[in-house]
Design a protein around this motif. Sequence first.
Motif, PDB file in Angstrom:
ATOM      1  N   ALA A   1       0.839  -1.206   0.000  1.00 16.47           N
ATOM      2  CA  ALA A   1       0.000   0.000   0.000  1.00 16.47           C
ATOM      3  C   ALA A   1       0.872   1.253   0.000  1.00 16.47           C
ATOM      4  O   ALA A   1       0.585   2.215  -0.715  1.00 16.47           O
ATOM      5  CB  ALA A   1      -0.924  -0.003   1.213  1.00 16.47           C
ATOM      6  N   LEU A   2       1.948   1.251   0.784  1.00 17.33           N
ATOM      7  CA  LEU A   2       2.859   2.388   0.791  1.00 17.33           C
ATOM      8  C   LEU A   2       3.543   2.561  -0.564  1.00 17.33           C
ATOM      9  O   LEU A   2       3.750   3.689  -1.014  1.00 17.33           O
ATOM     10  CB  LEU A   2       3.913   2.218   1.881  1.00 17.33           C
ATOM     11  CG  LEU A   2       3.438   2.459   3.311  1.00 17.33           C
ATOM     12  CD1 LEU A   2       4.561   2.149   4.294  1.00 17.33           C
ATOM     13  CD2 LEU A   2       2.960   3.872   3.485  1.00 17.33           C
ATOM     14  N   ALA A   3       3.865   1.456  -1.213  1.00 16.60           N
ATOM     15  CA  ALA A   3       4.494   1.537  -2.538  1.00 16.60           C
ATOM     16  C   ALA A   3       3.533   2.145  -3.555  1.00 16.60           C
ATOM     17  O   ALA A   3       3.931   2.981  -4.377  1.00 16.60           O
ATOM     18  CB  ALA A   3       4.942   0.149  -2.987  1.00 16.60           C
ATOM     19  N   VAL A   4       2.264   1.760  -3.514  1.00 12.64           N
ATOM     20  CA  VAL A   4       1.265   2.308  -4.440  1.00 12.64           C
ATOM     21  C   VAL A   4       1.052   3.791  -4.176  1.00 12.64           C
ATOM     22  O   VAL A   4       1.014   4.602  -5.107  1.00 12.64           O
ATOM     23  CB  VAL A   4      -0.067   1.516  -4.323  1.00 12.64           C
ATOM     24  CG1 VAL A   4      -1.193   2.237  -5.035  1.00 12.64           C
ATOM     25  CG2 VAL A   4       0.111   0.117  -4.867  1.00 12.64           C
ATOM     26  N   VAL A   5       0.930   4.163  -2.918  1.00 11.66           N
ATOM     27  CA  VAL A   5       0.730   5.576  -2.573  1.00 11.66           C
ATOM     28  C   VAL A   5       1.943   6.396  -2.991  1.00 11.66           C
ATOM     29  O   VAL A   5       1.807   7.485  -3.548  1.00 11.66           O
ATOM     30  CB  VAL A   5       0.439   5.726  -1.062  1.00 11.66           C
ATOM     31  CG1 VAL A   5       0.515   7.171  -0.621  1.00 11.66           C
ATOM     32  CG2 VAL A   5      -0.917   5.137  -0.722  1.00 11.66           C
ATOM     33  N   GLY A   6       3.131   5.882  -2.751  1.00 10.84           N
ATOM     34  CA  GLY A   6       4.348   6.595  -3.121  1.00 10.84           C
ATOM     35  C   GLY A   6       4.475   6.763  -4.626  1.00 10.84           C
ATOM     36  O   GLY A   6       4.836   7.840  -5.117  1.00 10.84           O
ATOM     37  N   ALA A   7       4.180   5.710  -5.380  1.00 15.12           N
ATOM     38  CA  ALA A   7       4.273   5.787  -6.842  1.00 15.12           C
ATOM     39  C   ALA A   7       3.224   6.748  -7.399  1.00 15.12           C
ATOM     40  O   ALA A   7       3.508   7.542  -8.309  1.00 15.12           O
ATOM     41  CB  ALA A   7       4.095   4.406  -7.454  1.00 15.12           C
ATOM     42  N   THR A   8       2.020   6.714  -6.858  1.00 20.29           N
ATOM     43  CA  THR A   8       0.963   7.622  -7.297  1.00 20.29           C
ATOM     44  C   THR A   8       1.343   9.074  -7.011  1.00 20.29           C
ATOM     45  O   THR A   8       1.169   9.949  -7.865  1.00 20.29           O
ATOM     46  CB  THR A   8      -0.366   7.275  -6.601  1.00 20.29           C
ATOM     47  OG1 THR A   8      -0.678   5.909  -6.857  1.00 20.29           O
ATOM     48  CG2 THR A   8      -1.495   8.157  -7.076  1.00 20.29           C
TER      49      THR A   8
END
Length: 99
Positions: free
Chosen positions: A34-41
Amino acid sequence: MAITHPQGMRPQMPAAARMAATRSPVLSTRVLPALAVVGATYAVISYVRNELGREQSNFDKMFAQQNTPEVMAARKRHLLIEANGDPRNNLLNILGWTK
């Protein structure tokens, strides 16, 4: 040679180490993706916003150089703005709505 312990004498892990061992799979399987998705977004949105701002400033500089009083007077004569109205103020001019 293996060390053997009597039945009730097995060494125990400290409580903090047991909690860390049980929490890390939850952290790695749910929170990190979830942190990876938020960071990439966030990175993509920041990049697009930065590029749009840069392009807008480039266009503003370009149009500021072209919108001299002589050019605007020629434009008024050519488009008959006094008779037909300014096409930049037209309801269908979606790009001019922000100003």
